[in-house]
Motif scaffolding. Sequence first.
Motif, PDB file in Angstrom:
ATOM      1  N   ASP A   1       0.821  -1.214   0.000  1.00  0.00           N
ATOM      2  CA  ASP A   1       0.000   0.000   0.000  1.00  0.00           C
ATOM      3  C   ASP A   1       0.853   1.261   0.000  1.00  0.00           C
ATOM      4  OD1 ASP A   1      -2.304  -1.462  -0.035  1.00  0.00           O
ATOM      5  OD2 ASP A   1      -2.721  -1.288   2.112  1.00  0.00           O
ATOM      6  N   ILE A   2       1.970   1.220   0.728  1.00  0.00           N
ATOM      7  CA  ILE A   2       2.872   2.376   0.727  1.00  0.00           C
ATOM      8  C   ILE A   2       3.354   2.671  -0.684  1.00  0.00           C
ATOM      9  CG2 ILE A   2       5.149   3.186   1.458  1.00  0.00           C
ATOM     10  CD1 ILE A   2       4.726   1.698   4.078  1.00  0.00           C
ATOM     11  N   ARG A   3       3.826   1.627  -1.366  1.00  0.00           N
ATOM     12  CA  ARG A   3       4.359   1.830  -2.716  1.00  0.00           C
ATOM     13  C   ARG A   3       3.247   2.186  -3.697  1.00  0.00           C
ATOM     14  NH1 ARG A   3       9.244   0.955  -5.468  1.00  0.00           N
ATOM     15  NH2 ARG A   3       8.964   2.287  -7.281  1.00  0.00           N
ATOM     16  N   LEU A   4       2.092   1.532  -3.556  1.00  0.00           N
ATOM     17  CA  LEU A   4       0.975   1.782  -4.465  1.00  0.00           C
ATOM     18  C   LEU A   4       0.470   3.212  -4.342  1.00  0.00           C
ATOM     19  CD1 LEU A   4      -1.132   0.628  -6.452  1.00  0.00           C
ATOM     20  CD2 LEU A   4      -2.489  -0.064  -4.468  1.00  0.00           C
ATOM     21  N   ILE A   5       0.236   3.665  -3.122  1.00  0.00           N
ATOM     22  CA  ILE A   5      -0.283   5.015  -2.916  1.00  0.00           C
ATOM     23  C   ILE A   5       0.793   6.052  -3.202  1.00  0.00           C
ATOM     24  CG2 ILE A   5      -1.260   6.575  -1.177  1.00  0.00           C
ATOM     25  CD1 ILE A   5      -2.536   4.106   0.115  1.00  0.00           C
ATOM     26  N   GLY A   6       2.064   5.723  -2.900  1.00  0.00           N
ATOM     27  CA  GLY A   6       3.152   6.641  -3.248  1.00  0.00           C
ATOM     28  C   GLY A   6       3.249   6.871  -4.748  1.00  0.00           C
ATOM     29  N   ASP A   7       3.172   5.785  -5.532  1.00  0.00           N
ATOM     30  CA  ASP A   7       3.190   5.934  -6.995  1.00  0.00           C
ATOM     31  C   ASP A   7       1.973   6.694  -7.486  1.00  0.00           C
ATOM     32  OD1 ASP A   7       5.611   4.653  -7.565  1.00  0.00           O
ATOM     33  OD2 ASP A   7       4.694   2.673  -7.414  1.00  0.00           O
ATOM     34  N   TYR A   8       0.813   6.420  -6.886  1.00  0.00           N
ATOM     35  CA  TYR A   8      -0.421   7.087  -7.304  1.00  0.00           C
ATOM     36  C   TYR A   8      -0.324   8.596  -7.069  1.00  0.00           C
ATOM     37  CZ  TYR A   8      -5.408   8.232  -7.439  1.00  0.00           C
ATOM     38  OH  TYR A   8      -6.609   8.793  -7.741  1.00  0.00           O
ATOM     39  N   VAL A   9       0.160   9.001  -5.892  1.00  0.00           N
ATOM     40  CA  VAL A   9       0.299  10.424  -5.593  1.00  0.00           C
ATOM     41  C   VAL A   9       1.354  11.064  -6.486  1.00  0.00           C
ATOM     42  CG1 VAL A   9       0.954  12.082  -3.797  1.00  0.00           C
ATOM     43  CG2 VAL A   9      -0.497  10.138  -3.223  1.00  0.00           C
TER      44      VAL A   9
END
Length: 400
Positions: free
Chosen positions: A98-106
């Motif tokens: 989730d950290i990597r997913l949301i970081g990439d999304y932002v």
Amino acid sequence: MNQAVTSRQLTLLILLLSVTGTLIQPHAQAIFYAEQHAYLSYIPVFLVTFASMWMLNRVQSRFPDQDLFESLVKRFPFLGRVTGLMYIMFFLLIFARDIRLIGDYVSITLLETTPISIIVLSLLVMAVFIVRGGLGSLIGMSELYITLFLLNSVIVPFMLIQQVNLDNLMPYFDIDVEGVGKGSWYIFSFFGEMIALPFVVKGSDFRFKPVTWGITIAALLMMLIMIETITSIGVPIASRLVYPSYELARQLQVSDFLDRFDLALAAATLPTMITKIGFDLYFICWGLKRIIPKVSGKLMTGPVALLGFACAFWFFKNAIQLFRFTREWTWIAILFEVLFPILLFVFLRPRKKERDSSCQGENHRDTTNKQHEQEKKRRDSGQEDETGKDEMQGGELQPS
């Protein structure tokens, strides 16, 4: 001590855990395989998740004063701790993902020139401070931002009327069952993360009716968003996007003065994503506290957050690798979201002595309550008799 959770809050937590990650990533993969009938992929996911949550609810009803971590450790001191550690490792992987997913999304939608490491660290700092406030902070943020997300989801369809093309759903009844099954495979691992709730909510608060409402609303909401994506963008384009939900938001245009309404929606949903990261972190720290009583869950938030930060960049080198990992990730998720709930439903029961003592305690409480009620009735009836006698005596003493 467990935070008390109301029915409304339990429903909102179900939505938080099931909607946030599912909205960002697996819709494109489901559309790629199921095409125009990708929204039907939520039906098998709903049924399997419903069965798993029902079994966990039955397990929780056997331990009304304990959460699932506590009941596992007390009933099976060794195997319970092993099972709890496995769930902690599972959610550590979810936390890193989730950290990597949301970081990439932002990074893609809001802060294109900011290094992703700085974005992730900023998100983690906010998540750590949220978790230090306990489950009450997560519940408060869920009540605020999940409600805002639901409000946005209701408004968006009316704003997409001009872009909707129902021909993208044709042929309506030529359903590719195999493709729908593959779409369910990619969605399930994200949607089923609600199995974390019994581990942090005590049995008496884990009521099945609000859980059913949460699962149903989440599935219908995701089906609606999937239909909006297909009818607005089309299957060929949506199936090749990394974040189809963001592209759906880019289709929105409020008159001629606000043509980047997607930024407002992305900024409104970002706190929901941070809350989801905070819940992952809270689950890990709470589990460590339950398994190792001397460990302070509050002090563990910082080290666990840094561990998740390192794992996020260690396990996933880029967004493409994270995107492709969803297929293999479901194999791991089935173990924790389907198989373990079945095993817990079959084997996790209170000891006979504890069950007998609890039954005796309940019978004793019932007997005591009945005795109190009888004594109260006798006192009330005695007072009424005395009152009646006084009235009669008063009548006799009055002059004619």
